[in-house]
Design a protein around this motif. Sequence first.
Motif, PDB file in Angstrom:
ATOM      1  N   ILE A 166       1.012  -1.223  -0.045  1.00 55.59           N
ATOM      2  CA  ILE A 166      -0.100   0.018  -0.087  1.00 55.59           C
ATOM      3  C   ILE A 166       0.768   1.085   0.028  1.00 55.59           C
ATOM      4  O   ILE A 166       0.716   2.214  -0.538  1.00 55.59           O
ATOM      5  N   LEU A 167       2.140   1.228   0.801  1.00 60.81           N
ATOM      6  CA  LEU A 167       2.671   2.354   0.629  1.00 60.81           C
ATOM      7  C   LEU A 167       3.524   2.503  -0.730  1.00 60.81           C
ATOM      8  O   LEU A 167       3.643   3.718  -0.887  1.00 60.81           O
ATOM      9  N   GLU A 168       3.832   1.751  -1.354  1.00 61.11           N
ATOM     10  CA  GLU A 168       4.623   1.909  -2.563  1.00 61.11           C
ATOM     11  C   GLU A 168       3.739   2.215  -3.367  1.00 61.11           C
ATOM     12  O   GLU A 168       3.788   2.987  -4.316  1.00 61.11           O
ATOM     13  N   LYS A 169       2.309   1.907  -3.663  1.00 59.78           N
ATOM     14  CA  LYS A 169       1.309   2.369  -4.462  1.00 59.78           C
ATOM     15  C   LYS A 169       0.788   3.764  -4.049  1.00 59.78           C
ATOM     16  O   LYS A 169       1.020   4.565  -4.970  1.00 59.78           O
ATOM     17  N   ALA A 170       0.811   4.154  -2.712  1.00 55.66           N
ATOM     18  CA  ALA A 170       0.593   5.654  -2.453  1.00 55.66           C
ATOM     19  C   ALA A 170       1.767   6.715  -3.101  1.00 55.66           C
ATOM     20  O   ALA A 170       1.599   7.669  -3.631  1.00 55.66           O
ATOM     21  N   TYR A 171       3.028   5.841  -3.206  1.00 57.11           N
ATOM     22  CA  TYR A 171       4.253   6.477  -3.543  1.00 57.11           C
ATOM     23  C   TYR A 171       4.036   6.949  -5.058  1.00 57.11           C
ATOM     24  O   TYR A 171       4.236   7.948  -5.404  1.00 57.11           O
ATOM     25  N   ALA A 172       3.727   5.809  -5.553  1.00 61.39           N
ATOM     26  CA  ALA A 172       3.475   5.839  -7.108  1.00 61.39           C
ATOM     27  C   ALA A 172       2.217   6.699  -7.367  1.00 61.39           C
ATOM     28  O   ALA A 172       2.600   7.434  -8.517  1.00 61.39           O
ATOM     29  N   LYS A 173       1.422   6.792  -6.752  1.00 66.12           N
ATOM     30  CA  LYS A 173       0.333   7.888  -7.128  1.00 66.12           C
ATOM     31  C   LYS A 173       0.780   9.078  -6.892  1.00 66.12           C
ATOM     32  O   LYS A 173       0.352  10.081  -7.699  1.00 66.12           O
ATOM     33  N   MET A 174       1.632   9.470  -5.779  1.00 64.48           N
ATOM     34  CA  MET A 174       2.123  10.758  -5.684  1.00 64.48           C
ATOM     35  C   MET A 174       2.890  11.296  -6.908  1.00 64.48           C
ATOM     36  O   MET A 174       2.931  12.570  -7.443  1.00 64.48           O
ATOM     37  N   VAL A 175       4.063  10.295  -7.456  1.00 71.03           N
ATOM     38  CA  VAL A 175       4.805  10.709  -8.630  1.00 71.03           C
ATOM     39  C   VAL A 175       4.198  10.536  -9.891  1.00 71.03           C
ATOM     40  O   VAL A 175       4.804  10.834 -10.934  1.00 71.03           O
ATOM     41  N   GLY A 176       2.904   9.819  -9.917  1.00 68.52           N
ATOM     42  CA  GLY A 176       2.396   9.758 -11.333  1.00 68.52           C
ATOM     43  C   GLY A 176       2.024   8.345 -11.827  1.00 68.52           C
ATOM     44  O   GLY A 176       0.905   7.974 -12.053  1.00 68.52           O
ATOM     45  N   ASP A 177       3.004   7.393 -11.582  1.00 72.65           N
ATOM     46  CA  ASP A 177       2.904   5.665 -11.838  1.00 72.65           C
ATOM     47  C   ASP A 177       4.088   5.291 -11.297  1.00 72.65           C
ATOM     48  O   ASP A 177       4.922   5.913 -10.794  1.00 72.65           O
ATOM     49  N   TYR A 178       3.976   3.905 -11.565  1.00 77.69           N
ATOM     50  CA  TYR A 178       5.103   2.925 -10.810  1.00 77.69           C
ATOM     51  C   TYR A 178       6.360   3.213 -11.717  1.00 77.69           C
ATOM     52  O   TYR A 178       7.571   3.361 -10.846  1.00 77.69           O
ATOM     53  N   GLU A 179       6.562   3.374 -12.784  1.00 77.41           N
ATOM     54  CA  GLU A 179       7.491   3.626 -13.677  1.00 77.41           C
ATOM     55  C   GLU A 179       8.356   4.675 -13.262  1.00 77.41           C
ATOM     56  O   GLU A 179       9.656   4.685 -13.605  1.00 77.41           O
ATOM     57  N   HIS A 180       7.854   5.818 -12.799  1.00 81.42           N
ATOM     58  CA  HIS A 180       8.447   6.799 -12.542  1.00 81.42           C
ATOM     59  C   HIS A 180       9.450   6.666 -10.966  1.00 81.42           C
ATOM     60  O   HIS A 180      10.132   7.439 -10.748  1.00 81.42           O
ATOM     61  N   MET A 181       9.291   5.311 -10.423  1.00 81.06           N
ATOM     62  CA  MET A 181      10.081   5.040  -9.416  1.00 81.06           C
ATOM     63  C   MET A 181      11.246   4.232  -9.681  1.00 81.06           C
ATOM     64  O   MET A 181      11.853   3.550  -8.761  1.00 81.06           O
ATOM     65  N   ASP A 182      11.275   3.950 -11.104  1.00 77.52           N
ATOM     66  CA  ASP A 182      12.200   3.120 -11.592  1.00 77.52           C
ATOM     67  C   ASP A 182      13.637   3.678 -11.570  1.00 77.52           C
ATOM     68  O   ASP A 182      14.131   4.277 -12.352  1.00 77.52           O
ATOM     69  N   GLY A 183      14.355   3.771 -10.302  1.00 78.54           N
ATOM     70  CA  GLY A 183      15.636   4.495  -9.802  1.00 78.54           C
ATOM     71  C   GLY A 183      15.209   5.738  -9.177  1.00 78.54           C
ATOM     72  O   GLY A 183      14.408   6.413  -9.693  1.00 78.54           O
ATOM     73  N   GLY A 184      16.319   5.906  -8.425  1.00 75.56           N
ATOM     74  CA  GLY A 184      16.022   7.068  -7.491  1.00 75.56           C
ATOM     75  C   GLY A 184      16.928   7.205  -6.241  1.00 75.56           C
ATOM     76  O   GLY A 184      17.862   6.592  -6.460  1.00 75.56           O
ATOM     77  N   TRP A 185      16.606   7.911  -5.279  1.00 79.49           N
ATOM     78  CA  TRP A 185      17.858   8.246  -4.159  1.00 79.49           C
ATOM     79  C   TRP A 185      16.923   7.924  -2.856  1.00 79.49           C
ATOM     80  O   TRP A 185      15.767   8.406  -2.613  1.00 79.49           O
ATOM     81  N   MET A 186      17.622   7.274  -1.736  1.00 76.94           N
ATOM     82  CA  MET A 186      17.135   7.089  -0.586  1.00 76.94           C
ATOM     83  C   MET A 186      16.573   8.264   0.202  1.00 76.94           C
ATOM     84  O   MET A 186      15.873   8.319   0.868  1.00 76.94           O
ATOM     85  N   ALA A 187      17.653   9.397  -0.073  1.00 73.14           N
ATOM     86  CA  ALA A 187      17.231  10.702   0.820  1.00 73.14           C
ATOM     87  C   ALA A 187      15.907  11.029   0.302  1.00 73.14           C
ATOM     88  O   ALA A 187      15.214  11.631   1.037  1.00 73.14           O
ATOM     89  N   THR A 188      15.537  10.979  -0.841  1.00 72.12           N
ATOM     90  CA  THR A 188      14.334  11.508  -1.399  1.00 72.12           C
ATOM     91  C   THR A 188      12.996  10.711  -0.691  1.00 72.12           C
ATOM     92  O   THR A 188      12.145  11.491  -0.201  1.00 72.12           O
ATOM     93  N   ALA A 189      13.240   9.506  -0.519  1.00 70.20           N
ATOM     94  CA  ALA A 189      12.179   8.601   0.293  1.00 70.20           C
ATOM     95  C   ALA A 189      12.266   9.060   1.657  1.00 70.20           C
ATOM     96  O   ALA A 189      11.171   9.086   2.149  1.00 70.20           O
ATOM     97  N   PHE A 190      13.495   9.309   2.418  1.00 69.95           N
ATOM     98  CA  PHE A 190      13.394   9.720   3.699  1.00 69.95           C
ATOM     99  C   PHE A 190      12.622  11.184   3.906  1.00 69.95           C
ATOM    100  O   PHE A 190      11.844  11.324   4.865  1.00 69.95           O
ATOM    101  N   LYS A 191      12.906  12.144   2.938  1.00 70.28           N
ATOM    102  CA  LYS A 191      12.231  13.494   2.815  1.00 70.28           C
ATOM    103  C   LYS A 191      10.596  13.071   2.809  1.00 70.28           C
ATOM    104  O   LYS A 191       9.912  13.719   3.753  1.00 70.28           O
ATOM    105  N   VAL A 192      10.262  12.081   2.006  1.00 68.85           N
ATOM    106  CA  VAL A 192       8.627  12.050   1.806  1.00 68.85           C
ATOM    107  C   VAL A 192       8.116  11.446   2.897  1.00 68.85           C
ATOM    108  O   VAL A 192       6.975  11.621   3.540  1.00 68.85           O
ATOM    109  N   PHE A 193       8.833  10.302   3.869  1.00 72.04           N
ATOM    110  CA  PHE A 193       8.390   9.810   5.070  1.00 72.04           C
ATOM    111  C   PHE A 193       8.441  10.493   6.338  1.00 72.04           C
ATOM    112  O   PHE A 193       7.551  10.339   7.354  1.00 72.04           O
ATOM    113  N   THR A 194       9.327  11.542   6.282  1.00 74.91           N
ATOM    114  CA  THR A 194       9.613  12.134   7.493  1.00 74.91           C
ATOM    115  C   THR A 194       9.372  13.647   7.350  1.00 74.91           C
ATOM    116  O   THR A 194       8.992  14.340   8.650  1.00 74.91           O
TER     117      THR A 194
END
Length: 302
Positions: A166-194
């Motif tokens: 569910i968390l991965e799907k919510a993130y995909a919805k935020m960025v537009g689709d799942y494909e937009h998460m194909d490659g990225g940075w952990m720091a970005t996810a930490f920002k999104v979560f905190t």
Amino acid sequence: CKYYDFWFPPRNLSIGQSEHDKDEKDKQGTCASLNCFHKGIMAPFYRLVCCVQADGGGEKWKRVGDIWEEPKLFVNGIEADDVAQGSLGDCWLIAAIAACAQSNPETIKKIFISRTYSVCGYYKVKLFDIYKGYWRIFTVDDYIPVNASGQPRFSNSHDKELWPIILEKAYAKMVGDYEHMDGGWMATAFKVFTGNTPVEISQGKDDTNQYTVTAKDGKATKSNGLGNGKVGAVLNTVQLFNVLQGCIDHSFILAAGCFIKGEQSGPNKETFNADTGLFGGHAYSILACYQAPNQPDAPRLV
């Protein structure tokens, strides 16, 4: 009555444009030529109705209740072992999720406004939108992409536990689709979560015993990255290890990306280093640091 997310429906365009194009190649007058509608008020109607024929009616998606019997949102707390990567190249996101689950599970718990399994397939997740600069609540249904075996195609979990999916799907919805998460940075996810400013420690290109500390408080980019901010201290290897150990002792959330030379192996020809057992171009959660006490020359293990 089951909830259906009209804004992020179980269609190929929610997975990504390339997925949609595989079915739409050489066709005229299809969704591929009408992307302007995605940004308008007609987006949910367009995605749901116009894409039904092209996406084959959504047979690549299933509700979690049709995959597992008696699924649960959380099972016996929140742990790093709850989450596993699927066929999507979002190791950076999975590593960040696992790091949060291990070092500070309360972070994951606060993200979920919904705390129990929903028989209606209705979940609310709160994320810090790095593009808009404020917290947003994302509502998703429990349709998830599946593989040829009918199992979750992307992130997966143990014990029929849904929260990573569910968390991965919510993130995909935020960025537009799942494909937009194909490659990225952990720091970005930490920002999104905190919502907090993450700090990056990067190894020098010419001096492998030099590590630069940088606050990642710059503007977000479309490549799932954050712009650099103020550059801080420069650390050597011993200082870096001490910083990591201190962060773990205080329940900081840590992850690392590997850029290493070695032989290529694996289905995707990842770069593997036999000395370390690590894959280059991959992300890892940092869960612990250890060095034998009273032995300053002993190996430092992360």
